[in-house]
Design a protein around this motif. Structure first.
Motif, PDB file in Angstrom:
ATOM      1  N   THR A  22       5.686  -4.375 -13.508  1.00  0.00           N
ATOM      2  CA  THR A  22       6.387  -4.350 -12.232  1.00  0.00           C
ATOM      3  C   THR A  22       6.383  -2.902 -11.766  1.00  0.00           C
ATOM      4  O   THR A  22       6.941  -2.027 -12.430  1.00  0.00           O
ATOM      5  CB  THR A  22       7.839  -4.847 -12.379  1.00  0.00           C
ATOM      6  OG1 THR A  22       7.831  -6.184 -12.901  1.00  0.00           O
ATOM      7  CG2 THR A  22       8.544  -4.834 -11.034  1.00  0.00           C
ATOM      8  N   ARG A  23       5.722  -2.641 -10.654  1.00  0.00           N
ATOM      9  CA  ARG A  23       5.642  -1.269 -10.161  1.00  0.00           C
ATOM     10  C   ARG A  23       6.997  -0.810  -9.636  1.00  0.00           C
ATOM     11  O   ARG A  23       7.926  -1.610  -9.474  1.00  0.00           O
ATOM     12  CB  ARG A  23       4.585  -1.170  -9.065  1.00  0.00           C
ATOM     13  CG  ARG A  23       3.175  -1.542  -9.511  1.00  0.00           C
ATOM     14  CD  ARG A  23       2.183  -1.195  -8.413  1.00  0.00           C
ATOM     15  NE  ARG A  23       0.829  -1.619  -8.746  1.00  0.00           N
ATOM     16  CZ  ARG A  23       0.295  -2.773  -8.369  1.00  0.00           C
ATOM     17  NH1 ARG A  23       1.011  -3.630  -7.643  1.00  0.00           N
ATOM     18  NH2 ARG A  23      -0.945  -3.087  -8.697  1.00  0.00           N
ATOM     19  N   ALA A  24       7.080   0.473  -9.351  1.00  0.00           N
ATOM     20  CA  ALA A  24       8.334   1.051  -8.867  1.00  0.00           C
ATOM     21  C   ALA A  24       8.772   0.418  -7.546  1.00  0.00           C
ATOM     22  O   ALA A  24       9.976   0.342  -7.257  1.00  0.00           O
ATOM     23  CB  ALA A  24       8.185   2.561  -8.696  1.00  0.00           C
ATOM     24  N   ASP A  25       7.797  -0.051  -6.745  1.00  0.00           N
ATOM     25  CA  ASP A  25       8.139  -0.682  -5.462  1.00  0.00           C
ATOM     26  C   ASP A  25       8.410  -2.176  -5.596  1.00  0.00           C
ATOM     27  O   ASP A  25       8.616  -2.863  -4.590  1.00  0.00           O
ATOM     28  CB  ASP A  25       7.022  -0.441  -4.444  1.00  0.00           C
ATOM     29  CG  ASP A  25       5.678  -0.984  -4.917  1.00  0.00           C
ATOM     30  OD1 ASP A  25       5.633  -1.636  -5.976  1.00  0.00           O
ATOM     31  OD2 ASP A  25       4.661  -0.741  -4.231  1.00  0.00           O
ATOM     32  N   GLY A  26       8.376  -2.689  -6.831  1.00  0.00           N
ATOM     33  CA  GLY A  26       8.705  -4.091  -7.069  1.00  0.00           C
ATOM     34  C   GLY A  26       7.520  -5.028  -7.086  1.00  0.00           C
ATOM     35  O   GLY A  26       7.672  -6.207  -7.444  1.00  0.00           O
ATOM     36  N   THR A  27       6.337  -4.552  -6.735  1.00  0.00           N
ATOM     37  CA  THR A  27       5.157  -5.409  -6.751  1.00  0.00           C
ATOM     38  C   THR A  27       4.629  -5.558  -8.180  1.00  0.00           C
ATOM     39  O   THR A  27       4.850  -4.700  -9.032  1.00  0.00           O
ATOM     40  CB  THR A  27       4.043  -4.837  -5.853  1.00  0.00           C
ATOM     41  OG1 THR A  27       3.694  -3.520  -6.327  1.00  0.00           O
ATOM     42  CG2 THR A  27       4.508  -4.748  -4.409  1.00  0.00           C
ATOM     43  N   GLY A  41       3.364   3.031  -9.595  1.00  0.00           N
ATOM     44  CA  GLY A  41       4.009   2.742  -8.312  1.00  0.00           C
ATOM     45  C   GLY A  41       4.858   3.853  -7.745  1.00  0.00           C
ATOM     46  O   GLY A  41       5.600   3.630  -6.779  1.00  0.00           O
ATOM     47  N   TYR A  42       4.760   5.059  -8.310  1.00  0.00           N
ATOM     48  CA  TYR A  42       5.569   6.176  -7.826  1.00  0.00           C
ATOM     49  C   TYR A  42       4.742   7.053  -6.888  1.00  0.00           C
ATOM     50  O   TYR A  42       3.615   7.428  -7.202  1.00  0.00           O
ATOM     51  CB  TYR A  42       6.074   7.013  -9.002  1.00  0.00           C
ATOM     52  CG  TYR A  42       7.005   6.268  -9.926  1.00  0.00           C
ATOM     53  CD1 TYR A  42       8.365   6.181  -9.659  1.00  0.00           C
ATOM     54  CD2 TYR A  42       6.512   5.645 -11.075  1.00  0.00           C
ATOM     55  CE1 TYR A  42       9.218   5.496 -10.505  1.00  0.00           C
ATOM     56  CE2 TYR A  42       7.354   4.957 -11.931  1.00  0.00           C
ATOM     57  CZ  TYR A  42       8.705   4.885 -11.643  1.00  0.00           C
ATOM     58  OH  TYR A  42       9.543   4.199 -12.488  1.00  0.00           O
ATOM     59  N   ASP A  43       5.337   7.405  -5.732  1.00  0.00           N
ATOM     60  CA  ASP A  43       4.657   8.282  -4.779  1.00  0.00           C
ATOM     61  C   ASP A  43       4.703   9.732  -5.225  1.00  0.00           C
ATOM     62  O   ASP A  43       3.820  10.521  -4.896  1.00  0.00           O
ATOM     63  CB  ASP A  43       5.294   8.150  -3.393  1.00  0.00           C
ATOM     64  CG  ASP A  43       5.079   6.767  -2.796  1.00  0.00           C
ATOM     65  OD1 ASP A  43       4.032   6.158  -3.095  1.00  0.00           O
ATOM     66  OD2 ASP A  43       5.952   6.295  -2.051  1.00  0.00           O
ATOM     67  N   LYS A  92       1.280   7.340 -10.260  1.00  0.00           N
ATOM     68  CA  LYS A  92       0.895   6.582  -9.072  1.00  0.00           C
ATOM     69  C   LYS A  92       0.540   5.145  -9.433  1.00  0.00           C
ATOM     70  O   LYS A  92       0.867   4.209  -8.696  1.00  0.00           O
ATOM     71  CB  LYS A  92      -0.286   7.269  -8.378  1.00  0.00           C
ATOM     72  CG  LYS A  92      -0.647   6.653  -7.039  1.00  0.00           C
ATOM     73  CD  LYS A  92      -1.746   7.448  -6.351  1.00  0.00           C
ATOM     74  CE  LYS A  92      -2.083   6.840  -4.998  1.00  0.00           C
ATOM     75  NZ  LYS A  92      -3.169   7.605  -4.319  1.00  0.00           N
ATOM     76  N   HIS A  99       9.027  -1.387 -16.661  1.00  0.00           N
ATOM     77  CA  HIS A  99       7.764  -1.766 -16.017  1.00  0.00           C
ATOM     78  C   HIS A  99       7.046  -2.942 -16.668  1.00  0.00           C
ATOM     79  O   HIS A  99       6.449  -3.753 -15.958  1.00  0.00           O
ATOM     80  CB  HIS A  99       6.838  -0.545 -15.968  1.00  0.00           C
ATOM     81  CG  HIS A  99       7.343   0.531 -15.067  1.00  0.00           C
ATOM     82  ND1 HIS A  99       7.300   0.451 -13.697  1.00  0.00           N
ATOM     83  CD2 HIS A  99       7.932   1.730 -15.354  1.00  0.00           C
ATOM     84  CE1 HIS A  99       7.822   1.547 -13.164  1.00  0.00           C
ATOM     85  NE2 HIS A  99       8.214   2.342 -14.148  1.00  0.00           N
TER      86      HIS A  99
END
Length: 208
Positions: free
Chosen positions: A133-138, A86-88, A83, A103
């Motif tokens: 860099t999180r999985a969602d790009g943030t 960045g992963y749900d 999490k 990452h």
């Protein structure tokens, strides 16, 4: 009683003694086995409770955890670890290479790589912080702290570590730096303004 009968009686007595002794030995071993199994179950129960308490404490503190078997390459992670990245949902396949290449931001590659080299070179601890860099790009900041455990041959056996999200702390730190820089600039500007006025008034007084 003839000698033959004596021998038979003695033989029967020895046989009975052997049977009783064997029974006692088997009974004692069963008791010991049951006791050992009970102790093992108790130890497993205590270990399970300790692991559950640790997991709860880590989750409450917002800290993810992982272990890497350095021999087999098997990696286990907590859900919070993924999490933070960045992963749900938990990632099926995870590796240090995936973490490093996907990452860790390019500017921090060298810092993370050096920390890993130091730990692999004999140091027991691995510690660093870096931008990711999180999985969602943030973008975000994380800290990592782990320990390498060695086998009897002195070779690395497995790695256990923890990871935390320090994005908010780093953002606050950056805001404080910007605020301090702004305040310093304003002080310099005010000081310059005061000195200029002082010089101006001195000139007026000298010309009177």
């Amino acid at each position: 009683i003839t000698n033959a009968n004596r021998i038979i009686v003695i033989f029967q007595g020895l046989t009975l003694l052997l049977i009783v002794t064997t029974f006692l030995i088997i009974y004692r071993k069963n008791q010991e086995r049951n006791s050992a199994e009970a102790q093992l179950k108790a130890s497993e129960s205590e270990l399970r409770k300790s692991m559950e308490n640790l997991a709860f404490a880590l989750e409450s503190a917002g800290i993810g955890s992982w272990t890497i078997d350095l021999v087999t390459g098997d990696i286990k992670r907590s859900a919070l670890h993924d999490k933070i990245m960045g992963y749900d949902t938990p990632v099926k396949d995870w590796s240090f290479d995936l973490f490093f290449e996907k990452h860790v931001v390019a500017e921090d590659h060298e810092k993370v790589h050096k920390a890993w080299e130091v730990a692999s070179g004999g140091e027991r601890s691995l510690e660093f912080d870096c931008r990711i860099t999180r999985a969602d790009g943030t973008l975000g900041w994380i800290w990592c702290k782990s320990r390498i455990f060695y086998n009897e041959s002195g070779k690395p056996s497995f790695l256990m570590g923890f990871v935390g999200d320090e994005t908010a702390a780093k953002s606050a730190e950056q805001e404080i730096k910007i605020l301090n820089a702004t305040l310093e600039k304003r002080v310099e500007e005010k000081t310059r303004e005061v000195l200029e006025k002082e010089t101006h008034y001195k000139g007026l007084l000298e010309n009177m």
